[in-house]
Design a protein around this motif. Structure first.
Motif, PDB file in Angstrom:
ATOM      1  N   ALA A 243       0.831  -1.203   0.000  1.00  0.00           N
ATOM      2  CA  ALA A 243       0.000   0.000   0.000  1.00  0.00           C
ATOM      3  C   ALA A 243       0.868   1.256   0.000  1.00  0.00           C
ATOM      4  O   ALA A 243       0.559   2.248  -0.681  1.00  0.00           O
ATOM      5  CB  ALA A 243      -0.926  -0.008   1.214  1.00  0.00           C
ATOM      6  N   THR A 244       1.949   1.217   0.783  1.00  0.00           N
ATOM      7  CA  THR A 244       2.873   2.373   0.811  1.00  0.00           C
ATOM      8  C   THR A 244       3.475   2.592  -0.570  1.00  0.00           C
ATOM      9  O   THR A 244       3.556   3.741  -1.066  1.00  0.00           O
ATOM     10  CB  THR A 244       3.984   2.130   1.844  1.00  0.00           C
ATOM     11  OG1 THR A 244       3.385   1.980   3.143  1.00  0.00           O
ATOM     12  CG2 THR A 244       4.951   3.292   1.883  1.00  0.00           C
ATOM     13  N   ARG A 245       3.897   1.486  -1.189  1.00  0.00           N
ATOM     14  CA  ARG A 245       4.470   1.613  -2.530  1.00  0.00           C
ATOM     15  C   ARG A 245       3.428   2.110  -3.526  1.00  0.00           C
ATOM     16  O   ARG A 245       3.719   2.926  -4.424  1.00  0.00           O
ATOM     17  CB  ARG A 245       5.013   0.259  -2.975  1.00  0.00           C
ATOM     18  CG  ARG A 245       6.255  -0.170  -2.203  1.00  0.00           C
ATOM     19  CD  ARG A 245       6.645  -1.590  -2.594  1.00  0.00           C
ATOM     20  NE  ARG A 245       7.845  -2.017  -1.867  1.00  0.00           N
ATOM     21  CZ  ARG A 245       8.317  -3.246  -1.904  1.00  0.00           C
ATOM     22  NH1 ARG A 245       7.680  -4.196  -2.618  1.00  0.00           N
ATOM     23  NH2 ARG A 245       9.410  -3.564  -1.222  1.00  0.00           N
ATOM     24  N   ALA A 246       2.228   1.641  -3.392  1.00  0.00           N
ATOM     25  CA  ALA A 246       1.162   2.061  -4.302  1.00  0.00           C
ATOM     26  C   ALA A 246       0.852   3.545  -4.139  1.00  0.00           C
ATOM     27  O   ALA A 246       0.610   4.262  -5.134  1.00  0.00           O
ATOM     28  CB  ALA A 246      -0.093   1.219  -4.065  1.00  0.00           C
ATOM     29  N   ARG A 247       0.830   4.003  -2.878  1.00  0.00           N
ATOM     30  CA  ARG A 247       0.582   5.441  -2.652  1.00  0.00           C
ATOM     31  C   ARG A 247       1.696   6.281  -3.253  1.00  0.00           C
ATOM     32  O   ARG A 247       1.447   7.351  -3.844  1.00  0.00           O
ATOM     33  CB  ARG A 247       0.440   5.693  -1.151  1.00  0.00           C
ATOM     34  CG  ARG A 247      -0.946   5.327  -0.600  1.00  0.00           C
ATOM     35  CD  ARG A 247      -1.148   5.884   0.797  1.00  0.00           C
ATOM     36  NE  ARG A 247      -0.286   5.212   1.760  1.00  0.00           N
ATOM     37  CZ  ARG A 247      -0.624   4.134   2.436  1.00  0.00           C
ATOM     38  NH1 ARG A 247      -1.826   3.582   2.222  1.00  0.00           N
ATOM     39  NH2 ARG A 247       0.202   3.602   3.305  1.00  0.00           N
ATOM     40  N   ALA A 248       2.948   5.799  -3.114  1.00  0.00           N
ATOM     41  CA  ALA A 248       4.070   6.543  -3.713  1.00  0.00           C
ATOM     42  C   ALA A 248       3.944   6.573  -5.231  1.00  0.00           C
ATOM     43  O   ALA A 248       4.164   7.615  -5.882  1.00  0.00           O
ATOM     44  CB  ALA A 248       5.393   5.907  -3.307  1.00  0.00           C
ATOM     45  N   ALA A 253       2.424   9.300 -10.217  1.00  0.00           N
ATOM     46  CA  ALA A 253       1.554   9.377 -11.385  1.00  0.00           C
ATOM     47  C   ALA A 253       0.793  10.695 -11.424  1.00  0.00           C
ATOM     48  O   ALA A 253       0.588  11.290 -12.498  1.00  0.00           O
ATOM     49  CB  ALA A 253       0.583   8.196 -11.367  1.00  0.00           C
ATOM     50  N   GLN A 254       0.347  11.159 -10.230  1.00  0.00           N
ATOM     51  CA  GLN A 254      -0.369  12.428 -10.171  1.00  0.00           C
ATOM     52  C   GLN A 254       0.541  13.578 -10.600  1.00  0.00           C
ATOM     53  O   GLN A 254       0.118  14.477 -11.355  1.00  0.00           O
ATOM     54  CB  GLN A 254      -0.896  12.663  -8.755  1.00  0.00           C
ATOM     55  CG  GLN A 254      -2.072  11.760  -8.388  1.00  0.00           C
ATOM     56  CD  GLN A 254      -2.491  11.919  -6.933  1.00  0.00           C
ATOM     57  OE1 GLN A 254      -1.688  12.360  -6.094  1.00  0.00           O
ATOM     58  NE2 GLN A 254      -3.741  11.547  -6.633  1.00  0.00           N
ATOM     59  N   ALA A 255       1.795  13.548 -10.094  1.00  0.00           N
ATOM     60  CA  ALA A 255       2.748  14.614 -10.478  1.00  0.00           C
ATOM     61  C   ALA A 255       3.017  14.581 -11.970  1.00  0.00           C
ATOM     62  O   ALA A 255       3.085  15.631 -12.653  1.00  0.00           O
ATOM     63  CB  ALA A 255       4.042  14.457  -9.693  1.00  0.00           C
TER      64      ALA A 255
END
Length: 284
Positions: A243-248, A253-255
């Motif tokens: 989950a931490t990796r996915a949030r990163a 991706a957002q940036a």
């Protein structure tokens, strides 16, 4: 010393039933005394139940004598007993009768005799009659019984109808000295105490075994749940890491998306500016 008719009858009444007639006739033929030979020939064949009792009376005489002596003592003692004690006495007498009848039937079966349920019942009734009636007790103890007996019967009047080879003697059921009576009573009390202690021990052993099974089952359950907890804990750590990796990755991706969107806006603005420049110049 020449054999007596009673001794010969005892021998004949314990031979296998199918062989009785031939054994009786052979014994009579081999007897030099004509009168005794004639008496032997008159000996009647016993019933199956009577034969079983005869075999038991001869081969297990001490066991039967002790039971009959006890029965005599109980007959004398029951006049002084209250209703509760009499009820217990009846239960004890029935239990003893059942044990003796079962032992007699088992002994007969080892001698090759097939013992049916009805015959077992007749043997039991015969032994019960011996417990209630002194004449029946003497007949049973003689080992020369001709037929099965009933507990409610009266056997004082015609002893010849009960046994072969002459009437039974009451002395065949010897009376025990009082010190022996006391010793047997004390032994029975000790045996009852022993049986009660053994039963308590058996219950304790069963309860302990049941507790052991419950403990083993609970231990296995806890071990299984602990193992499952460790597996789920490890799975939770992995999920949290992912989950931490996915949030990163999401933030990256957002940036990237925002950067690309700005680039598109800049490109759109450059296109608009260039178009205005074209429109401001006169055509050739």
């Amino acid at each position: 010393m020449a054999p007596r008719l009673t001794d010969i009858a005892r021998e004949l009444y314990s031979v296998p039933l199918p062989e009785f007639v031939s054994a009786r006739n052979a014994r009579a033929a081999g007897t030099s005394d004509p009168e005794l030979a004639a008496q032997i020939r008159t000996l009647k064949k016993p019933s199956v139940a009577a034969w079983i009792v005869n075999v038991f009376a001869q081969e297990r005489a001490p066991q039967l004598e002790e039971a009959l002596q006890l029965a005599g003592e109980l007959r004398e003692a029951q006049e002084d007993l209250d209703a509760r004690a009499l009820a217990q006495l009846g239960r004890d007498r029935r239990a003893l009768t059942n044990r003796l009848a079962e032992a007699a039937a088992e002994l007969a079966e080892t001698r090759g005799e097939r013992v049916t349920a009805s015959t077992r019942g007749a043997v039991q009734q015969t032994i019960a009659a011996a417990f209630f009636d002194p004449a029946a007790a003497a007949a049973v103890a003689s080992g020369r019984l001709l037929r099965e007996l009933e507990p409610s019967g009266d056997y004082e009047g015609d002893p010849d109808a009960l046994v072969g080879g002459g009437p039974p003697q009451a002395s065949e059921v010897a009376a025990a000295p009082r010190d022996e009576v006391k010793a047997r009573r004390e032994r029975r009390e000790a045996e009852r105490a022993l049986r009660a202690a053994e039963q308590s021990r058996e219950r304790a052993v069963r309860d302990a075994a049941s507790a052991d099974r419950s403990l083993r089952a609970a231990t296995l359950r806890v071990e299984e749940l602990d193992r499952r907890e460790r597996e789920l804990g490890a799975e939770l750590v992995a999920v949290r890491r992912d989950a931490t990796r996915a949030r990163a990755s999401l933030e990256e991706a957002q940036a990237e998306q925002e950067s690309r969107a700005r680039a598109v806006d800049d490109a759109e603005e450059a296109v608009a500016h260039a178009r205005r420049g074209v429109e401001d110049r006169p055509a050739d």
